[in-house]
Design an enzyme around this catalytic site. Structure first.
Site, PDB file in Angstrom:
ATOM      1  N   ASP A   1      51.996 -89.548 -32.019  1.00  0.00           N
ATOM      2  CA  ASP A   1      51.728 -90.980 -32.170  1.00  0.00           C
ATOM      3  C   ASP A   1      50.271 -91.217 -32.571  1.00  0.00           C
ATOM      4  OD1 ASP A   1      53.895 -90.341 -30.435  1.00  0.00           O
ATOM      5  OD2 ASP A   1      53.936 -92.397 -29.696  1.00  0.00           O
TER       6      ASP A   1
ATOM      7  N   HIS B   1      49.433 -94.797 -33.699  1.00  0.00           N
ATOM      8  CA  HIS B   1      49.316 -96.196 -33.254  1.00  0.00           C
ATOM      9  C   HIS B   1      48.114 -96.941 -33.843  1.00  0.00           C
ATOM     10  CE1 HIS B   1      52.679 -96.767 -30.588  1.00  0.00           C
ATOM     11  NE2 HIS B   1      52.449 -95.614 -29.968  1.00  0.00           N
TER      12      HIS B   1
ATOM     13  N   ASP C   1      55.575 -93.536 -34.786  1.00  0.00           N
ATOM     14  CA  ASP C   1      54.674 -94.476 -34.119  1.00  0.00           C
ATOM     15  C   ASP C   1      53.321 -94.504 -34.818  1.00  0.00           C
ATOM     16  OD1 ASP C   1      56.658 -95.231 -32.386  1.00  0.00           O
ATOM     17  OD2 ASP C   1      55.488 -94.911 -30.565  1.00  0.00           O
TER      18      ASP C   1
ATOM     19  N   ASP D   1      51.319-100.495 -34.544  1.00  0.00           N
ATOM     20  CA  ASP D   1      51.265-101.281 -33.302  1.00  0.00           C
ATOM     21  C   ASP D   1      50.140-100.813 -32.381  1.00  0.00           C
ATOM     22  OD1 ASP D   1      53.291-103.021 -33.971  1.00  0.00           O
ATOM     23  OD2 ASP D   1      54.864-101.878 -32.953  1.00  0.00           O
ATOM     24  N   ARG D   2      49.598-101.810 -31.685  1.00  0.00           N
ATOM     25  CA  ARG D   2      48.536-101.676 -30.691  1.00  0.00           C
ATOM     26  C   ARG D   2      47.179-101.355 -31.284  1.00  0.00           C
ATOM     27  NH1 ARG D   2      52.713 -99.335 -27.015  1.00  0.00           N
ATOM     28  NH2 ARG D   2      53.287-101.069 -25.660  1.00  0.00           N
TER      29      ARG D   2
ATOM     30  N   ASN E   1      59.938 -95.220 -32.399  1.00  0.00           N
ATOM     31  CA  ASN E   1      60.534 -96.448 -31.864  1.00  0.00           C
ATOM     32  C   ASN E   1      59.722 -97.687 -32.229  1.00  0.00           C
ATOM     33  OD1 ASN E   1      58.564 -95.414 -29.796  1.00  0.00           O
ATOM     34  ND2 ASN E   1      59.132 -97.318 -28.760  1.00  0.00           N
ATOM     35  N   HIS E   2      58.445 -97.499 -32.600  1.00  0.00           N
ATOM     36  CA  HIS E   2      57.630 -98.641 -33.011  1.00  0.00           C
ATOM     37  C   HIS E   2      57.770 -98.956 -34.495  1.00  0.00           C
ATOM     38  CE1 HIS E   2      55.223-100.222 -29.657  1.00  0.00           C
ATOM     39  NE2 HIS E   2      55.504 -99.053 -29.107  1.00  0.00           N
TER      40      HIS E   2
ATOM     41  N   HIS F   1      60.892 -88.183 -32.734  1.00  0.00           N
ATOM     42  CA  HIS F   1      59.898 -88.985 -32.037  1.00  0.00           C
ATOM     43  C   HIS F   1      60.112 -88.981 -30.529  1.00  0.00           C
ATOM     44  CE1 HIS F   1      56.999 -92.007 -31.059  1.00  0.00           C
ATOM     45  NE2 HIS F   1      57.921 -92.707 -30.416  1.00  0.00           N
TER      46      HIS F   1
ATOM     47  N   ARG G   1      61.374 -96.593 -18.941  1.00  0.00           N
ATOM     48  CA  ARG G   1      61.067 -97.694 -19.855  1.00  0.00           C
ATOM     49  C   ARG G   1      62.100 -98.816 -19.762  1.00  0.00           C
ATOM     50  NH1 ARG G   1      57.596 -95.250 -24.032  1.00  0.00           N
ATOM     51  NH2 ARG G   1      57.591 -92.992 -23.726  1.00  0.00           N
TER      52      ARG G   1
ATOM     53  N   HIS H   1      55.900 -89.924 -28.516  1.00  0.00           N
ATOM     54  CA  HIS H   1      56.471 -91.030 -27.749  1.00  0.00           C
ATOM     55  C   HIS H   1      55.801 -91.288 -26.412  1.00  0.00           C
ATOM     56  CE1 HIS H   1      59.431 -94.023 -26.867  1.00  0.00           C
ATOM     57  NE2 HIS H   1      60.165 -93.306 -26.041  1.00  0.00           N
TER      58      HIS H   1
END
Length: 404
Positions: A121, A123, A152, A155-156, A184-185, A236, A291, A318
């Site tokens: 990831d 991000h 991923d 995001d963020r 998943n993002h 992922h 989660r 992940h």
């Protein structure tokens, strides 16, 4: 499902006004993919990277070379935006190429001397990804460098657009050496909540956001890394096994597995859910996900699936690991390995974690080399904060609380 998109009266992506509102995502995606990038005028004042036009109706033949990729990396390091015309061209080209590939692709890593970086990831932490490029190198005619990205990308963090466009350019430049896995993002519901939609609309507009989403749905869900003496499985989240059923590696490419969609909420109907969302846990069987969606997998179920599919190692992202990586159940799976790789250091500018990428050599069964690193210097506002989007997930806050 209906996408409630902002209406924009003047978005000259194809020379006409665009208004997309209350459109099902698949229809919006088709509309975005039909955009004529050639109709977008590039002003003479633009000094960034440029691409030659592809043959009409054959945008997938867009020529991207090593110099363009290097120029793009430097352009983004200078906090610049790639012109819409070239961003469109990259996304349209890669969408066609990824869409024509199966859900699980085989990555040929059997050539002697090849070194493949497994990147977890990122991000939106662009300057940390650039560090990996500087350390591992870029593919060229003089080396056998390769990359598998575990998803991923967005995001963020504040530089998600930059990461996606650079990774897309790399895929176009070196299609056999670069693999892009969906995380998943890479999904609409996550992007609306955690920042990527806002970034894209601010930098470009709604139609460009729709095209990014279309590309995400074309990405592969898994990579089978063929090292000659062993097979590694990359995804992922996890492996395609849930309490009610199991999918083999070969079954991932059956026509019944539809990846060009929003991720399903029911893990029993498609392997997509576990490939994107699953986590390992210390037990032997299954457990409810921390989660709040799906299940976690234990060592017995993981070992059974790996043995049945002749998999020596699983690489997945992940999940933040404070050391940057983790070998799960090392004494229970030996000689097999189930490995988490997380490549965003000091995640959300507040966790203080180390990051890592793994390097595997071709033509052997030698264990991977784990390359750890800390957060890299970035211009003000380009690292992101824990308050971007919805902030830190509850399970990460709980992890940090336990460390304190």
């Amino acid at each position: 499902e209906v996408a409630l998109l902002r209406t924009r009266s003047s978005s000259p992506l194809d020379g006409t006004d665009i208004s997309i509102t209350d459109v099902p995502p698949t229809a919006a995606g088709r509309a975005a993919a039909a955009i004529d990038y050639l109709a977008t005028v590039v002003p003479e004042s633009y000094r960034g990277p440029k691409l030659d036009a592809a043959p009409v109706g054959q945008v997938e033949q867009t020529h991207v070379d090593r110099q363009f990729v290097l120029d793009l990396i430097d352009w983004f390091r200078g906090e610049n935006t790639l012109h819409r015309r070239y961003a469109l061209q990259l996304l349209l080209a890669v969408n066609k190429i990824l869409g024509d590939l199966p859900t699980c692709v085989t990555y040929d890593a059997t050539r002697p001397g090849m070194k493949v970086a497994i990147v977890g990831d990122t991000h939106g932490q662009y300057y940390d990804l650039v560090h990996i490029f500087q350390e591992h190198g870029m593919p060229s005619d003089d080396n056998d460098v390769g990359y598998v990205f575990l998803g991923d990308y967005v995001d963020r963090g504040p530089c998600a657009i930059e990461i996606v466009l650079v990774c897309v350019a790399m895929k176009l430049a070196w299609p056999d050496r670069v693999a892009l896995i969906r995380g998943n993002h890479e999904a609409r519901d996550q992007n609306v909540l955690f920042g990527f939609q806002n970034q894209t609309v601010m930098a470009y507009d709604d139609a460009m956001f729709e095209l990014f989403e279309t590309v995400f749905e074309s990405m592969q869900l898994a990579v089978l890394l063929d090292r000659g003496e062993e097979r590694c499985f990359c995804a992922h989240g996890g492996i395609p096994v849930v309490p009610s059923r199991t999918w083999s590696v070969e079954e991932l490419n059956h026509a019944s597995v539809d990846r060009k969609r929003a991720p399903p909420t029911d893990e029993d109907t498609s392997p997509m859910h576990s490939l994107l969302w699953q986590d390992p846990f210390p037990g032997a069987d299954f457990a409810p996900s921390k989660r709040g969606c799906g299940t976690q997998v234990g060592f017995n179920r993981a070992n059974e699936w790996m043995e049945a599919n002749n998999i020596s190692r699983v690489f997945r992202g992940h999940e933040i690991e404070m050391a940057g990586y983790k070998l799960h159940w090392p004494n229970l799976l030996s000689p097999r390995q189930y490995i988490t790789v997380f490549s965003a250091p000091d995640y959300c500018n507040g966790t203080g974690n180390t990051a890592c990428y793994a390097v595997v050599d071709s033509g052997s069964a030698e264990p991977p080399v784990f390359k750890t690193f800390l957060a890299q210097p970035a211009p003000p506002g380009r690292r992101g904060t824990a308050t971007m989007g919805m902030g830190l997930p509850p399970y990460i806050r709980a992890l940090l609380a336990g460390l304190r």
